[in-house]
Every structure is written in C-alpha cells, then in structure tokens.
Design an enzyme around this catalytic site. Structure first.
Site, PDB file in Angstrom:
ATOM      1  N   ASP A   1      -3.742 -12.743  -8.387  1.00 46.17           N
ATOM      2  CA  ASP A   1      -3.187 -11.989  -9.509  1.00 46.17           C
ATOM      3  C   ASP A   1      -2.312 -12.954 -10.284  1.00 46.17           C
ATOM      4  O   ASP A   1      -1.203 -13.321  -9.865  1.00 46.17           O
ATOM      5  CB  ASP A   1      -2.390 -10.767  -9.022  1.00 46.17           C
TER       6      ASP A   1
ATOM      7  N   GLU B   1      -0.530 -12.654  -5.491  1.00 45.28           N
ATOM      8  CA  GLU B   1       0.104 -12.517  -6.805  1.00 45.28           C
ATOM      9  C   GLU B   1       1.310 -13.442  -6.896  1.00 45.28           C
ATOM     10  O   GLU B   1       2.168 -13.462  -5.996  1.00 45.28           O
ATOM     11  CB  GLU B   1       0.535 -11.068  -7.039  1.00 45.28           C
TER      12      GLU B   1
ATOM     13  N   ASP C   1      -6.126   4.496 -13.340  1.00 47.61           N
ATOM     14  CA  ASP C   1      -6.070   3.804 -14.639  1.00 47.61           C
ATOM     15  C   ASP C   1      -7.212   4.269 -15.532  1.00 47.61           C
ATOM     16  O   ASP C   1      -7.062   4.337 -16.751  1.00 47.61           O
ATOM     17  CB  ASP C   1      -6.223   2.281 -14.501  1.00 47.61           C
TER      18      ASP C   1
ATOM     19  N   GLU D   1      -3.146  -7.410  -0.567  1.00 43.13           N
ATOM     20  CA  GLU D   1      -2.256  -8.063  -1.540  1.00 43.13           C
ATOM     21  C   GLU D   1      -0.803  -7.958  -1.079  1.00 43.13           C
ATOM     22  O   GLU D   1      -0.177  -6.912  -1.204  1.00 43.13           O
ATOM     23  CB  GLU D   1      -2.419  -7.410  -2.918  1.00 43.13           C
TER      24      GLU D   1
ATOM     25  N   HIS E   1      -7.348   0.424 -11.002  1.00 39.96           N
ATOM     26  CA  HIS E   1      -7.084   1.453  -9.987  1.00 39.96           C
ATOM     27  C   HIS E   1      -7.803   2.718 -10.466  1.00 39.96           C
ATOM     28  O   HIS E   1      -7.965   2.913 -11.672  1.00 39.96           O
ATOM     29  CB  HIS E   1      -5.612   1.842  -9.914  1.00 39.96           C
TER      30      HIS E   1
ATOM     31  N   ASP F   1       5.953  -9.051 -13.786  1.00 42.30           N
ATOM     32  CA  ASP F   1       4.532  -9.161 -14.169  1.00 42.30           C
ATOM     33  C   ASP F   1       4.332  -9.779 -15.545  1.00 42.30           C
ATOM     34  O   ASP F   1       3.649  -9.210 -16.398  1.00 42.30           O
ATOM     35  CB  ASP F   1       3.862  -7.774 -14.147  1.00 42.30           C
TER      36      ASP F   1
ATOM     37  N   HIS G   1       4.728 -11.718  -6.686  1.00 37.41           N
ATOM     38  CA  HIS G   1       5.041 -11.243  -5.337  1.00 37.41           C
ATOM     39  C   HIS G   1       5.469 -12.408  -4.446  1.00 37.41           C
ATOM     40  O   HIS G   1       6.332 -12.252  -3.580  1.00 37.41           O
ATOM     41  CB  HIS G   1       3.845 -10.528  -4.719  1.00 37.41           C
TER      42      HIS G   1
ATOM     43  N   ASP H   1       9.857  -7.264 -10.068  1.00 32.84           N
ATOM     44  CA  ASP H   1       8.470  -7.578 -10.391  1.00 32.84           C
ATOM     45  C   ASP H   1       8.227  -7.407 -11.891  1.00 32.84           C
ATOM     46  O   ASP H   1       7.943  -6.310 -12.346  1.00 32.84           O
ATOM     47  CB  ASP H   1       7.616  -6.576  -9.580  1.00 32.84           C
TER      48      ASP H   1
ATOM     49  N   ASP I   1      -2.779  -9.748 -13.749  1.00 31.67           N
ATOM     50  CA  ASP I   1      -1.943  -8.586 -13.429  1.00 31.67           C
ATOM     51  C   ASP I   1      -0.613  -8.823 -14.150  1.00 31.67           C
ATOM     52  O   ASP I   1       0.405  -9.142 -13.541  1.00 31.67           O
ATOM     53  CB  ASP I   1      -1.746  -8.462 -11.917  1.00 31.67           C
TER      54      ASP I   1
HETATM   55  C1  XLS Z   1       1.995  -3.998  -8.017  1.00 34.80           C
HETATM   56  C2  XLS Z   1       0.722  -4.602  -7.667  1.00 34.80           C
HETATM   57  C3  XLS Z   1      -0.507  -3.804  -8.050  1.00 34.80           C
HETATM   58  C4  XLS Z   1      -1.729  -4.330  -7.338  1.00 34.80           C
HETATM   59  C5  XLS Z   1      -2.868  -3.398  -7.311  1.00 34.80           C
HETATM   60  O1  XLS Z   1       3.048  -4.615  -7.949  1.00 34.80           O
HETATM   61  O2  XLS Z   1       0.707  -5.872  -8.219  1.00 34.80           O
HETATM   62  O3  XLS Z   1      -0.680  -3.787  -9.422  1.00 34.80           O
HETATM   63  O4  XLS Z   1      -2.171  -5.542  -7.874  1.00 34.80           O
HETATM   64  O5  XLS Z   1      -2.537  -2.166  -6.777  1.00 34.80           O
HETATM   65 CA    CA Z   2      -0.914  -7.366  -8.272  1.00 35.47          CA
HETATM   66 CA    CA Z   3       3.271  -7.135  -9.505  1.00 34.75          CA
END
Ligand code: XLS
Ligand code: CA
Ligand code: CA
Length: 441
Positions: free
Chosen positions: A294, A266, A102, A230, A99, A307, A269, A305, A337
């Site tokens: 992702d 993702e 980042d 996404e 992003h 991750d 998600h 979430d 991700d």
């Molecule tokens: C957040 C998202 C984010 C996207 C990109 O939950 O996964 O990281 O992948 O903005």
């Molecule tokens: Ca993501």
């Molecule tokens: Ca996520």
C-alpha cells in the site's frame, strides 16, 4: 456521460514538461532491465480514497467536490463505477482495489447488502470487459459499522463473528467473480483497548480459525488469489494483533498459515509501528513473505494514519530497492492507499495526486535499478561483514563452533579492530544516484 471531461489521457511527457496532467518520470513502456515500468510497478487505485472518501476529518465535515455528488444510494454507487473506469483509463493504470462497502451501500440486512453488491459487481465485471484495469485485490470492511464495535474475527460476541465470517465468504465470492489477484485481510478492529475485559487468547485463536475457514472456502470455490495480511500497530484499537510484519509472521506461523498468506505492507503503517517502510519490506522479503504494497506515506510530524500520496523520493528509492531485490511483487502491486489532503478537494487533485505518486515511484524504480546494477549497497554490506567469510567468522556463520572454542579464540585476541560504518558517505552516494538519475545523467 463524462465525469472528468477536462482531462485527457495522461501521457508521459518527460522531466521538462510543465503540463500538470502529464507524467514526468513514469513512462509505462520504458524498460528497466527486462521489464517495463508498467509491469514492475503494477499501480493500483484505491476505490475508497478516490471515489468514496469525502475528506472529512474528526474536526470537520467533508470538503470533496465530486462530479457524482448529486446521486444517492445505488445511483451513487453506479455513478462511481462509471467515474472509476473513466479515471482508470485516463490515468492508464493497470489495477484497482476496493472494500465491499466502497462499491455498494450496505442494506438493512446482510441479504440486502449482498444483493446491492451483486448488482454493482455485475456492473464492474461488465466494465472490466472493455478495460485493461484489473482487480489487484478486494477485501471486506469489517470495522466501520457499529456492529463491529468490539471487533469482527476477534469480537467478544459470537453473532458478530458469524456476521463477519459471512461477509468474508461473500468477499471471496466477489474476488473470484472479478478475477482478483489477491485478497486482503486488514484487521481494522482486530485488537483490543484494554486487557481488563479482554480474552486475548480466545480472540487470537478465533482470528486464526477465521483465516483457516477463509482458506478452505477459497479452495472450495476455486478462488486462487494470494491471501494477504496487512499489519498495522494501532488505530482504531490501541493494540492491533497484527502489529507489524514480525508479529504478523509469528501469528501466521503459530496458526499454521505461513504458506497461505503473504503481507500487504503499507508505508504509513510501518512508520506508525516505529519502523521504516523499507524495514517492513525487508523483513517480509528475507522470509519470502512480501506480497503487495500500500503505497502511501505518513506525515513526519503526526502520529496517526494520514495516508498521504507518496512523494518522498528517498523512501521510494529504498522501497523499490527492496521490491527489485525481491524479484518484483509477483501477483502484488503498488496500491495507492492514499488520499488527497482535505484542502485538495477538486476532482483535478485526484489526478495530480496519482501522477505525483506514480512519478515518485518511477524515480524510485530507476534509482534503485541503477544502485543494484552497480552493486552499491551489496558491495558495502559484503565488505562490512567480510570477517564471516573466513577463519573464525566462517565457523560461526556455518554453525561450526562452540562457546568453548570461541572462548579459546577470544583469549588469544590481542586487539579488536572495528571499521567505520560510513553511513554519511553511503547517504551521499544515494543522493548522487538520485540526483543524476533525475537529471538524466
Ligand atoms: C486502513 C487500512 C485499510 C486497508 C484495507 O488503515 O490501510 O485501508 O488497506 O482494509
Ligand atoms: Ca492500507
Ligand atoms: Ca492506512
């Protein structure tokens, strides 16, 4: 200056290796069918989780110990770029993603933020000249800053919409400058908390307008990346407009954007939406909308979430099965991700986590390839639906019948015979493929 001086380039050493800094299953050059693992898997490192994340959570401050901790401001941003390209090279990874915020700190004004970005983008471009690592996708963070409290493209305040649009414009320019393969839109706060103060129709229409403007501008500047949306069902808002692939697809079709976008799916998600990862991949695939992935996983006991790095082999097998059925990911890839756990705070953990994820998807790829070669699931499914191959079933499948004709047929039926779905047997077969592949049999 080296940030990870104790780590050498990560090599493939095979499944017997006990070296924690070696791949056990990911062998980039190994051919699986026509292509190498590296070409099929197209792994990417997520800049935010690996170089920006401090591992704080809602209950505690960051725990991450990073070799660039001593820097601040633009010096920190520059140190992270140096560290990132050392990390990419040592991990031998073909892609990364970021992003805007980042890679460069936001300034006091949009102009200042853009200048900070220009400096770091020029530096990244320079590093990319001597690196094999390319930009899988970039995006802009239109959700963290307090100005986006009520959303960005779906904000209740037109000034915020304009600001968000300006950031997207810059994001597209950055993507073009760095040769991004894709450009991602994740609607962090594109949703709402309550209908009591929300004009849902206006918010969704505005989002559609923002996407059209982005497409027009990308064309105008000659940025030919694949646009990706996404989906995520909730968090931070309680109702996100791009809940899952199905609702995202309806949105894209309604606003005439279905030829412009594909999906970045993702895993975490998908499960937050109450689906499996493979459900989302499959839904996108059968509509020719699977763009990129992702690659992470959620925690089975937590409803948010998390991750996590993907280590669930059943999940990677079924995901790679969908990806292979799709003929690969085209310009997309498998972006990690994923973040190390708060307790895994050392720089070494960053390597171990990526190795774990890459090995897990390599196993998934090998097993899925064998399943496909042997037509395991294809045969099961063809057999299960065989009644649509002839007679009345064929008429139904070809759209050659009517309710009257079907009634006539049903009245003549003396017995309806269903067959077992054999689910346990199928799961055992997948286990058998998994275990024999891992054992190298
Ligand atoms: C957040 C998202 C984010 C996207 C990109 O939950 O996964 O990281 O992948 O903005
Ligand atoms: Ca993501
Ligand atoms: Ca996520």
């Amino acid at each position: 200056m080296s940030y990870f001086s104790n780590v050498n380039k990560i090599q493939y050493e095979g499944s017997k290796s006990t070296n924690p800094f070696a791949f056990k299953f990911y062998n980039p050059e190994e051919k699986i069918g026509e292509k190498t693992m590296e070409e099929i898997l197209r792994f990417g490192v997520a800049y935010w989780h690996t170089f920006t994340e401090d591992l704080s959570d809602p209950f505690g401050t960051g725990t991450a110990i990073r070799p660039w901790d001593k820097y601040t401001g633009m010096d920190l941003a520059k140190a992270r770029v140096e560290a990132a390209f050392e990390f990419f090279e040592k991990l031998n990874v073909p892609f990364f993603c970021f992003h805007d915020v980042d890679i460069a700190p936001e300034g006091d004004t949009l102009k200042e933020s853009n200048e900070n970005l220009d400096t770091i983008v020029a530096m990244i471009k320079d590093y990319m000249k001597d690196s094999k690592t390319k930009l899988l996708w970039n995006t802009v963070n239109n959700f963290s800053h307090p100005r986006f409290v009520h959303g960005a493209g779906s904000a209740s305040n037109a000034d915020v919409f304009a600001y968000a649009a300006a950031k997207v414009k810059k994001g597209l320019e950055v993507g073009k400058e760095l040769g991004a393969e894709n450009y991602v839109f994740w609607g962090g706060r594109e949703g709402y908390e309550t209908l009591l103060n929300t004009d849902m129709k206006l918010e969704m229409d505005n989002l559609g307008r923002l996407f059209h403007m982005a497409n027009d501008y990308a064309k105008e500047i000659g940025f030919d990346a694949q646009f990706l949306i996404e989906p995520k069902p909730k968090e931070p808002t309680s109702h996100q407009y791009d809940f899952d692939v199905a609702s995202g697809f309806a949105f894209l079709q309604h606003y005439g954007l279905q030829d412009v976008f594909k999906f970045n799916i993702e895993a975490n998600h998908a499960t937050l939406a109450g689906h499996t990862f493979e459900h989302e991949l499959h839904y996108a695939r059968i509509h020719q909308m699977l763009g990129s992935v992702d690659a992470n996983q959620g925690h089975p006991l937590l409803g948010w979430d998390t991750d996590e790095f993907p280590t669930d082999l059943n999940m990677t097998v079924l995901a790679m099965y969908e990806i292979l059925k799709n003929g690969g990911l085209g310009r997309g890839g498998l972006n990690f991700d994923a973040k190390v756990r708060r307790g895994s705070f050392t720089p070494d953990d960053l390597f171990h986590a990526h190795i774990a994820g890459m090995d897990s998807f390599a196993v998934g790829l090998k097993v899925a390839h064998r399943l496909l070669e042997d037509n395991v699931l294809e045969n099961i499914i063809a057999e299960r639906y065989h009644s649509y191959q002839e007679g009345i079933g064929r008429d139904i499948a070809e759209g050659n019948t009517t309710l009257q004709k079907l009634e006539e047929y049903a009245l003549g039926l003396t017995e309806i015979k269903n067959e077992s779905g054999k689910l346990e047997r199928i799961k055992a077969t997948i286990n058998q493929y998994l275990l024999t592949t891992v054992a190298g049999e």
